[in-house]
Design an enzyme around this catalytic site. Structure first.
Site, PDB file in Angstrom:
ATOM      1  N   ASP A  80       0.841  -1.197   0.000  1.00 62.23           N
ATOM      2  CA  ASP A  80       0.000   0.000   0.000  1.00 62.23           C
ATOM      3  C   ASP A  80       0.873   1.242   0.000  1.00 62.23           C
ATOM      4  OD1 ASP A  80      -1.449   2.274   1.500  1.00 62.23           O
ATOM      5  OD2 ASP A  80      -3.079   0.952   0.934  1.00 62.23           O
ATOM      6  N   TYR A  85       3.166  10.114   0.306  1.00 64.96           N
ATOM      7  CA  TYR A  85       4.235   9.608   1.168  1.00 64.96           C
ATOM      8  C   TYR A  85       5.618   9.915   0.609  1.00 64.96           C
ATOM      9  CZ  TYR A  85       0.273   6.774   2.808  1.00 64.96           C
ATOM     10  OH  TYR A  85      -0.948   6.342   3.255  1.00 64.96           O
ATOM     11  N   LYS A 114      -2.442   5.974  -4.070  1.00 68.35           N
ATOM     12  CA  LYS A 114      -3.526   6.915  -3.768  1.00 68.35           C
ATOM     13  C   LYS A 114      -3.336   8.230  -4.512  1.00 68.35           C
ATOM     14  CE  LYS A 114      -3.778   5.075   0.931  1.00 68.35           C
ATOM     15  NZ  LYS A 114      -2.416   4.471   0.962  1.00 68.35           N
ATOM     16  N   HIS A 147      -7.312   9.639  -1.900  1.00 69.12           N
ATOM     17  CA  HIS A 147      -6.748   9.718  -0.556  1.00 69.12           C
ATOM     18  C   HIS A 147      -7.702  10.349   0.449  1.00 69.12           C
ATOM     19  CE1 HIS A 147      -2.490   9.579   1.325  1.00 69.12           C
ATOM     20  NE2 HIS A 147      -3.395   9.462   2.273  1.00 69.12           N
TER      21      HIS A 147
END
Length: 365
Positions: A80, A85, A114, A147
């Site tokens: 994931d 990030y 995402k 997200h």
């Protein structure tokens, strides 16, 4: 300047016989919708596989890459990720390394990314997707999540565009964003699409207007925040739930005081159940979600923890123990998404009083 969190997350794919998988509680609860195609059962198969890995935030690039390699070697298959990030290139390098060795095939992986808030405008969705796909060194994704329902303006790709100390907000409707995501499925770029941090009202609205049903909803879930209404709603609609922060963010500074809760991993009820089964508190919390039909993605960068998070299929919590853990619920949300005025966004998902808690974290997941 806002410091952008760097992390990645994994879910565990355990090699078990089909008959054993069929016995798991959630296997019979999820039915593929005609509007979602045949891929929803694959979402179930890969996401409902137990524990996961989530390297410590702000990890060095080499540590992220090594964590992915360790996880893949340990048998993890659901990975994931998210553009936010800012470590998809490191994850992609790990994929390239392991796939290049010839002992791992692409169709054995289940890779999730995402769409970040800055790319909600329909014309920005595909370019954002393709950027993640390129960094991950892949030809397609298995699942792509929105997200959050909140959009930001795309200002030169800034993750957190601000003015006067507040985040800038766009008025893009998440339904329009979703329709652009559906086109990714049509083009064969991703097998399934889903959402993250959506509440029931937002899911209901999306379901009433979508062509492809969201396959999953990734939200904060743990015994201090069980969200029973959301859980039951998603199950009734065949939407797979993925729990982030299943340990309740133990690294956060914990509030002190007479009426303060103890950190979840130190909770006496959790510890008592763990001792009874000869397991760790973390393993009990992962198992708690599995038996409720919920996938989990806890964080770790330690090899021993990566392995331990996967050792959750050799014990079973009793109905009473599940009730004891559910009884710890106090609606304590840690990832509150109230950073820099974000709580004023018209699509802020936690504005209802039943979503609000104290001692939360002003950050985004």
């Amino acid at each position: 300047m806002v410091s952008v969190t760097k992390w990645c997350q994994f879910g565990y794919e355990e090699a078990r016989e089909a008959g054993d998988f069929a016995k798991r509680p959630f296997a019979a609860r999820f039915q593929a919708s005609s509007t979602s195609g045949t891929q929803n059962m694959m979402v179930l198969r890969h996401l409902n596989q137990g524990g996961g890995l989530h390297p410590i935030r702000n990890s060095p690039p080499e540590a992220v890459q090594e964590a992915v390699v360790v996880a893949l070697d340990a048998g993890y298959r659901h990975v994931d990720c998210a553009y936010f990030y800012q470590n998809e290139a490191e994850i992609g390098a790990a994929f390239q390394k392991k796939l290049g060795e010839g002992r791992l095939k692409r169709d054995e992986l289940y890779v999730v990314s995402k769409l970040w808030n800055s790319f909600h405008a329909p014309q920005d969705v595909k370019p954002a997707f393709l950027k993640s796909l390129t960094m991950l060194n892949l030809d397609y994704l298995d699942l792509y999540l929105m997200h959050s329902p909140m959009g930001f303006p795309n200002i030169s790709g800034e993750l957190m565009p601000q003015k006067d100390g507040l985040l800038l907000q766009s008025d893009v409707d998440y339904v329009d964003t979703w329709r652009a995501m559906e086109k990714l499925v049509d083009e064969g770029l991703v097998k399934s699409v889903g959402v993250s941090n959506f509440n029931i009202s937002q899911l209901e609205r999306l379901l009433s207007m979508c062509r492809i049903k969201p396959a999953a909803n990734q939200v904060e879930l743990h015994p201090y925040l069980t969200q029973p209404e959301l859980v039951e709603y998603c199950k009734s609609k065949g939407i797979v739930l993925i729990a982030y922060s299943p340990f309740g963010c133990p690294a956060l500074p914990w509030p002190s005081g007479k009426n303060s809760r103890v950190p979840l991993l130190e909770n006496p009820t959790v510890n008592e159940i763990a001792q009874k089964h000869g397991k760790t508190s973390a393993q009990v919390l992962i198992r708690f979600h599995i038996q409720r039909g919920i996938a989990t993605i806890p964080k770790s960068i330690t090899p021993a923890h990566i392995m331990g998070n996967a050792e959750v299929y050799d014990f079973h919590l009793t109905h009473k123990e599940i009730q004891m853990l559910e009884g710890l619920n106090c609606n304590m949300r840690f990832i509150k998404w109230n950073l820099l005025g974000m709580e004023t966004h018209k699509h802020f998902p936690f504005s209802d009083k039943k979503w609000e808690v104290s001692h939360g974290r002003s950050d985004s997941q």
